[in-house]
Design a protein around this motif. Structure first.
Motif, PDB file in Angstrom:
ATOM      1  N   ASP A  13       8.684  37.020 -40.616  1.00 13.42           N
ATOM      2  CA  ASP A  13       9.282  38.074 -41.427  1.00 13.42           C
ATOM      3  C   ASP A  13       8.345  39.289 -41.316  1.00 13.42           C
ATOM      4  O   ASP A  13       7.358  39.269 -40.568  1.00 13.42           O
ATOM      5  CB  ASP A  13       9.470  37.618 -42.877  1.00 13.42           C
ATOM      6  CG  ASP A  13       8.161  37.177 -43.519  1.00 13.42           C
ATOM      7  OD1 ASP A  13       7.078  37.469 -42.941  1.00 13.42           O
ATOM      8  OD2 ASP A  13       8.194  36.542 -44.589  1.00 13.42           O
ATOM      9  N   GLU A  14       8.660  40.333 -42.108  1.00 13.73           N
ATOM     10  CA  GLU A  14       7.899  41.577 -41.966  1.00 13.73           C
ATOM     11  C   GLU A  14       6.406  41.378 -42.256  1.00 13.73           C
ATOM     12  O   GLU A  14       5.537  41.859 -41.528  1.00 13.73           O
ATOM     13  CB  GLU A  14       8.484  42.597 -42.950  1.00 13.73           C
ATOM     14  CG  GLU A  14       8.168  44.029 -42.576  1.00 13.73           C
ATOM     15  CD  GLU A  14       8.764  44.974 -43.604  1.00 13.73           C
ATOM     16  OE1 GLU A  14       8.083  45.936 -43.952  1.00 13.73           O
ATOM     17  OE2 GLU A  14       9.909  44.707 -44.068  1.00 13.73           O
ATOM     18  N   LYS A  15       6.148  40.600 -43.328  1.00 16.77           N
ATOM     19  CA  LYS A  15       4.753  40.384 -43.735  1.00 16.77           C
ATOM     20  C   LYS A  15       3.970  39.635 -42.651  1.00 16.77           C
ATOM     21  O   LYS A  15       2.845  40.001 -42.291  1.00 16.77           O
ATOM     22  CB  LYS A  15       4.764  39.569 -45.044  1.00 16.77           C
ATOM     23  CG  LYS A  15       3.548  39.790 -45.899  1.00 16.77           C
ATOM     24  CD  LYS A  15       3.813  39.251 -47.296  1.00 16.77           C
ATOM     25  CE  LYS A  15       2.530  38.761 -47.924  1.00 16.77           C
ATOM     26  NZ  LYS A  15       2.765  37.845 -49.010  1.00 16.77           N
ATOM     27  N   SER A  17       4.753  39.445 -39.488  1.00 16.89           N
ATOM     28  CA  SER A  17       4.640  40.279 -38.280  1.00 16.89           C
ATOM     29  C   SER A  17       3.422  41.189 -38.370  1.00 16.89           C
ATOM     30  O   SER A  17       2.696  41.384 -37.391  1.00 16.89           O
ATOM     31  CB  SER A  17       5.889  41.148 -38.093  1.00 16.89           C
ATOM     32  OG  SER A  17       6.993  40.314 -37.956  1.00 16.89           O
ATOM     33  N   LYS A  18       3.185  41.713 -39.574  1.00 15.99           N
ATOM     34  CA  LYS A  18       2.012  42.584 -39.758  1.00 15.99           C
ATOM     35  C   LYS A  18       0.733  41.812 -39.492  1.00 15.99           C
ATOM     36  O   LYS A  18      -0.170  42.300 -38.813  1.00 15.99           O
ATOM     37  CB  LYS A  18       1.980  43.115 -41.201  1.00 15.99           C
ATOM     38  CG  LYS A  18       2.823  44.352 -41.399  1.00 15.99           C
ATOM     39  CD  LYS A  18       2.507  45.011 -42.732  1.00 15.99           C
ATOM     40  CE  LYS A  18       3.580  46.057 -43.013  1.00 15.99           C
ATOM     41  NZ  LYS A  18       3.939  46.134 -44.416  1.00 15.99           N
TER      42      LYS A  18
END
Ligand code: ADP
Ligand code: NG1
Ligand code: MG
Length: 421
Positions: A13-15, A17-18
């Protein structure tokens, strides 16, 4: 195609991916190449069933979001290179050949001889690589491995950061060798691999790491290893708190002493009940040989084992053997001659805790009682588990007991230590 039996492909998810991008940067700046894949392995919290996996009994943990992430690529040289996002875990490099050839006893004793703070971090990784190399054909394994590690499971807090690291090393070694292993096989290999660190763990942590599913706890049973989803009441909230009391299992004998006490208790009961004690390794073995329930085993323990701690001499005499033979087949680790063994207390904990796990899972799935009643009963089981761990198993700590008392005073329905203690 992905099957239930295989480790699923990571869907960041976005988190996440960071975090992956930050890890890629660390990897690239250390090795000057891009990683070719990642592995992500969760920590776990054990809801109930403490110190019974190595006795053969089922446990009920759940995987948590905190994890160990590793970026990986093949190395052109013949070494394992490890860099860690946390600067307290220093860069490490050694040859693959050394890991393959290192004698398990050497790895174990090297680890045990480490300072009281516990084995160096990279040894957990090497345990995993070694465990995987034992089952993967040599020609499939690349000459070397580049890895960058980033974990956010608080270490030594009962959430099994070590098993996540060992299991990640097993998984990435299998993947980089293009050797597909089922989740259950990975769990079994990881459990054996982590024993190289020196503790005789039962396999719960590595099992939930691979078998756990989002949104549910799991009943993990052993021999053969299997996991069954346990749906918890929707309104149940579990808060994980850390006592900050530090104790490294691998650099002390406490954990293995408990394992040995359970084995000796099983052998003593077998002997008293005229069974061949030499073949008995776990408390479940003696229960099965007597053909009685765990509840009935509680009375057996009270009849057969006395409350005063046993000396090795007394145990050898009862078993009609020598201290040397017992050291070899029952203790599996050296203890001082003055060591005594609390057989009755440990066995009582194990059989009663095994019964609590069964009740916990049954109540979770119960449809005939109200949600509030369910929560109350689950909470009671957790609190009774803690009392037993504190009083009979003696593996709690004043800070943990304090946290448990505070949680209850603040309105928790139950509270207990999780993990080895
Ligand atoms: P637990 O498994 O309960 O967290 P252990 O004492 O078994 O505690 O294992 C903790 C050890 O695992 C740490 O001292 C360290 O050596 C290793 N470890 C945990 N997390 C990491 C990490 N992110 N990076 C490197 N090593 C780690
Ligand atoms: P921790 O120390 O919480 O990772 C250990 C064992 C488990 C189990 C629990 C006690 C290892 C890797 N893990 O867990 O198998 O025995 O203690 O229930 O040794
Ligand atoms: Mg651990």
């Amino acid at each position: 195609m992905e099957s239930e039996e295989q480790v699923p492909i990571l869907q960041p998810d976005e988190k996440l991916s960071k975090r992956l991008n930050i890890l890629i940067e660390q990897f690239r700046s250390t090795y000057n190449v891009m990683p070719s894949f990642f592995v992500r392995v969760p920590g776990r919290v054990n809801l109930i069933g403490e110190h019974i996996d190595y006795c053969g009994y089922a446990v009920c943990p759940m995987a948590i979001k905190r994890d160990i992430l590793v970026a990986v690529a093949v190395s052109k040289d013949s070494d394992i290179h490890l860099t860690n996002m946390d600067p307290k875990y220093k860069y490490f490099q050694c040859s693959m050949k050394d890991v393959r050839e290192i004698n398990s006893h050497i790895l174990r004793s090297v680890c045990i001889r480490d300072a009281s703070s516990g084995p160096d971090w990279y040894k957990y990784f090497l345990c995993g690589v070694k465990g995987a190399l034992e089952v993967i054909p040599e020609e499939c394994v690349p000459s070397g491995i580049l890895a960058a590690i980033w974990g956010n499971i608080p270490p030594n807090s009962g959430l099994s950061s070590s098993s996540a690291l060992v299991s990640a090393a097993v998984l990435l070694t299998a993947h980089i060798s293009q050797h597909q292993l089922s989740k259950r096989r990975l769990a079994t290999i990881s459990a054996s691999a982590e024993r190289y660190i020196g503790t005789q763990g039962g396999g719960m942590d590595q099992a939930i790491v691979f078998l756990g599913k989002a949104g549910s706890a799991m009943l993990i049973e052993f021999n053969p290893l299997r996991g069954t989803d346990v749906t918890l009441p929707e309104t149940a909230v579990f808060v994980i708190a850390q006592s900050l009391a530090y104790h490294n299992k691998a650099s002390t004998t406490d954990y293995n002493l408990r394992v040995a006490e359970c084995r000796l208790a099983a052998q003593m009961i077998a002997r008293k009940r005229n069974k061949a004690w030499e073949r008995v390794q776990r408390l479940i073995d003696v229960q099965e040989s007597l053909g009685v329930t765990v509840d009935e085993m509680v009375s057996v323990v009270i009849t057969d084992l006395h409350e005063e701690p046993y000396t090795l001499n007394e145990i050898s005499k009862t078993l009609d053997t020598t201290n040397e033979k017992l050291r070899e087949i029952s203790l599996l680790q050296s203890f001082s001659d003055a060591q005594t063994f609390k057989l009755r207390q440990r066995a009582l904990h194990v059989y009663q805790e095994a019964a609590r796990v069964v009740k916990f899972c049954r109540i979770s799935e119960e449809t005939a009682i109200t949600e509030d009643e369910k929560l109350r009963q689950l909470g009671n089981l957790m609190s009774n588990s803690h009392i037993s761990l504190s009083k009979l198993y003696e593996c709690s700590h004043p800070n943990v007991d304090w946290l448990v008392d505070k949680a209850m005073a603040c309105g928790a329905l139950g509270a207990r230590l999780t993990g080895a203690g």
